[in-house]
Design a protein around this motif. Sequence first.
Motif, PDB file in Angstrom:
ATOM      1  N   PHE A   1      39.336  41.939  43.957  1.00 57.68           N
ATOM      2  CA  PHE A   1      38.774  43.347  43.957  1.00 57.68           C
ATOM      3  C   PHE A   1      39.456  44.545  44.620  1.00 57.68           C
ATOM      4  O   PHE A   1      39.355  45.772  44.265  1.00 57.68           O
ATOM      5  CB  PHE A   1      37.504  43.140  44.504  1.00 57.68           C
ATOM      6  CG  PHE A   1      36.304  42.422  43.397  1.00 57.68           C
ATOM      7  CD1 PHE A   1      35.999  42.854  42.375  1.00 57.68           C
ATOM      8  CD2 PHE A   1      35.937  41.121  43.803  1.00 57.68           C
ATOM      9  CE1 PHE A   1      35.068  42.376  41.399  1.00 57.68           C
ATOM     10  CE2 PHE A   1      35.020  40.550  43.205  1.00 57.68           C
ATOM     11  CZ  PHE A   1      34.609  41.070  41.669  1.00 57.68           C
TER      12      PHE A   1
ATOM     13  N   CYS B   1      33.918  44.745  48.847  1.00 59.26           N
ATOM     14  CA  CYS B   1      34.791  43.517  48.116  1.00 59.26           C
ATOM     15  C   CYS B   1      33.823  42.347  48.420  1.00 59.26           C
ATOM     16  O   CYS B   1      33.860  41.453  47.211  1.00 59.26           O
ATOM     17  CB  CYS B   1      36.092  43.339  48.629  1.00 59.26           C
ATOM     18  SG  CYS B   1      36.971  44.721  48.327  1.00 59.26           S
TER      19      CYS B   1
ATOM     20  N   SER C   1      31.078  42.355  45.775  1.00 61.59           N
ATOM     21  CA  SER C   1      31.323  42.664  44.439  1.00 61.59           C
ATOM     22  C   SER C   1      31.381  41.200  43.516  1.00 61.59           C
ATOM     23  O   SER C   1      31.731  40.150  44.065  1.00 61.59           O
ATOM     24  CB  SER C   1      32.935  43.154  44.300  1.00 61.59           C
ATOM     25  OG  SER C   1      32.722  44.259  44.903  1.00 61.59           O
TER      26      SER C   1
END
Length: 90
Positions: free
Chosen positions: A6, A29, A32
């Motif tokens: 990510f 991140c 995500s």
Amino acid sequence: MSEKVFESIYREIFPFWEKISDEDREYICRNSYDVTYPKGKNIHDGSECSGVILVRSGSLRLYMMSEEGRTSLCTACTKAICVCCLLPAF
């Protein structure tokens, strides 16, 4: 998909990525995730913000629905060029 993947994607598409704090980048991140939807799937019901959606392959069509139930196409996104936040209409 790992946080490192990510981070690599975000570094490439977000020009501001290096300007935000390490803590904020890690938070983004860590929160995500990668999702695959079948063709024709409604992915947002308008009840709350869905967050940021990054189209990596395929396409996404964004529609707005009037109070009378009529829909109109707002935009169509394909392959990593559409990053959008879907917010509820008030």
